[in-house]
Design an enzyme around this catalytic site. Structure first.
Site, short mmCIF file in Angstrom:
data_model
loop_
_atom_site.label_atom_id
_atom_site.label_comp_id
_atom_site.label_asym_id
_atom_site.label_seq_id
_atom_site.Cartn_x
_atom_site.Cartn_y
_atom_site.Cartn_z
N HIS A 3 0.86 -1.19 0.00
CA HIS A 3 0.00 0.00 0.00
C HIS A 3 0.90 1.23 0.00
O HIS A 3 1.88 1.30 0.73
CB HIS A 3 -0.89 0.00 1.26
N ARG A 48 -6.98 10.08 0.03
CA ARG A 48 -6.75 10.55 -1.33
C ARG A 48 -8.06 10.68 -2.08
O ARG A 48 -8.23 11.56 -2.93
CB ARG A 48 -5.79 9.60 -2.06
#
Length: 468
Positions: free
Chosen positions: A250, A273
């Site tokens: 990740h 995000r």
């Protein structure tokens, strides 16, 4: 009637257990830890569903076919259509099951990297993994107290062996908290999770991805591939493992300034995000489409770090931070995110000229409005109207071992398969322990979904196996 034995108390094991009860079976759930929940309780971005009531209410047009297409594209050459179909075609019913049967709030929908439309569901409260998993835990505890005694939960109980008669799995042998070895008879659902914390020198990461041994992880210490070892250790017709080198790194694990070298990191949710957080090099410039798939964002981050342009920072403006207020308040309280009153303070902290940051945010705003094309190909913009006199949240981030896409080979009915592709009688698997659902890259929001969808399938199949 024999019980169905569920090994692992994360979301997939809990989904399997509830599914067994719904289909008239009895269930015993074992977990090696003193508390249930596994990694599921940490999942922070949400759970995918295509064609849900929530999407319809929000006027989001989606379908299981669109979700199938996005997942297949993400999986690349390792895509397995039968498993992807099972995941995506059961996604709307999984969301409905959680909201209607358990009262879980999944009223918000956002878009994550690699998805063509918003389909990642979460509630208005805290992390969705905790909200969903704790609700199923509590309800199973209530079932255990019921007068019919159809459910039993055994904590501090580590399964060490599967029992077999011929090639048929007939039960488990486990060690309880007092060190006694005990046995239970019945078909088995393996829901032991992945191997993202198995950093021993002879472990699964060392065997399949030695290049990742130096990376930090966001997995709890229980994620050591127990189910993988048990199923390949069967004496007759053992199960097989597939795609074991496919480990998802990740892009965003928090670097805690108080413990920058800690092996276990806290995940910076992809939702950060999704709501408009930007990724910046040490000079304050962007380097990637923040909404790209995880493998691509991670690769770009490695380039930045190896070229001496790190550390990488995640920066959120006021509107983005407000949309994920519960998450952000938690991160700030843990010292993982730092709050600044304005952009000037951010520039001073990074030790770069204010005008460089101003240029980054002004340019991003013009890309979002369509005046210019984003040089990194970004098309999904959210909360891009950022004002320099408003507060900002900033975090230092690093790639982390997150999810293991490889695992036990199963079919779309969650049967564990042997080397010839035949189902092993009495043995099922679900959740992160299974391999092949995500191919070479898992989309955000599909881990909780995989847990629920395959947990429900495994629970039903195992309950049917007992009654037939």
């Amino acid at each position: 009637m024999e019980p169905v034995i569920v090994v692992g108390g994360g979301l997939s094991g809990l989904s399997a257990a509830h599914s067994v009860l719904e289909h008239g079976g009895k269930v015993v759930l074992l977990d090696k830890k003193p508390a249930l929940g596994g990694n599921s309780v940490k999942a922070s971005s949400g759970i995918n569903g295509a064609g849900t009531d929530t999407q319809a209410r929000l006027n989001i047009s989606d379908s299981s076919q669109s979700f199938y297409d996005d997942t297949t594209k993400s999986a690349g050459q390792l895509a397995r259509s039968n498993l992807i179909t099972a995941l995506t075609s059961n996604s709307a019913s999984a969301i409905e099951w959680l909201t209607k049967n358990f009262g879980v709030d999944l009223s918000l929908v956002s878009i994550l990297g690699g998805h063509s439309v918003p389909r990642t569901h979460r509630g208005t409260g805290g992390a969705p993994g905790w909200a969903i998993t704790s609700t199923l835990m509590k309800k199973l505890a209530v079932e255990e107290e019921g007068s019919d005694q159809r459910a039993k939960i055994l904590k501090n109980s580590k399964v060490v062996k599967f029992l077999q008669t011929g090639n048929k799995v007939t039960g488990v042998e486990y060690e309880d908290g007092q060190g006694q070895t005990l046995k239970i008879q019945g078909p088995v659902v393996i829901a032991t999770g992945g191997f993202g914390a198995d950093f021993s020198s002879t472990g699964l990461i060392a065997t399949h991805r030695p290049d990742l041994m130096q990376l930090p992880t966001v997995n709890g210490d229980h994620a050591t591939g127990d189910g993988h070892v048990l199923v390949t250790s069967l004496s007759s017709d053992p199960g097989v493992l597939i795609d074991m080198d496919q480990v998802q790194v990740h892009p965003t694990g928090f670097i805690d300034p108080a413990q920058p070298d800690a092996k276990t990191k806290f995940l910076a949710a992809e939702a950060l995000r999704g709501v408009g957080g930007l990724l910046l090099k040490k000079d304050g410039t962007r380097f990637v489409d923040e909404m790209e798939k995880r493998d691509i964002v991670t690769a770009k981050m490695w380039e930045v770090i190896q070229n001496g342009q790190g550390p990488v920072r995640l920066v959120l403006g006021l509107h983005a931070a407000t949309e994920l207020k519960t998450h952000c308040d938690f991160y700030v309280s843990k010292g993982l995110m730092k709050k600044f009153n304005n952009l000037q303070e951010v520039a001073e902290d990074i030790q770069i000229p204010l005008r460089d940051l101003q240029t980054t945010f002004t340019s991003h705003k013009s890309y979002a409005s369509g005046q210019e094309k984003d040089p990194y190909g970004k098309t999904h913009f959210h909360n891009s109207d950022i004002h320099e006199e408003e507060p900002f949240l900033v975090a230092l981030i690093t790639p982390v071992v997150h999810y293991t896409m490889g695992g036990i080979l199963v079919d779309e009915d969650a049967h564990v398969l042997d080397a010839s592709g035949k189902p092993i009688p009495g043995l099922y698997a679900s959740g992160e322990v299974i391999g092949g659902v995500h191919g070479k890259n898992r989309l955000g929001g599909s881990s909780l979904l995989e847990a629920v969808v395959f947990g429900r399938i495994a629970g039903k199949r195992a309950a049917d196996y007992v009654t037939n």
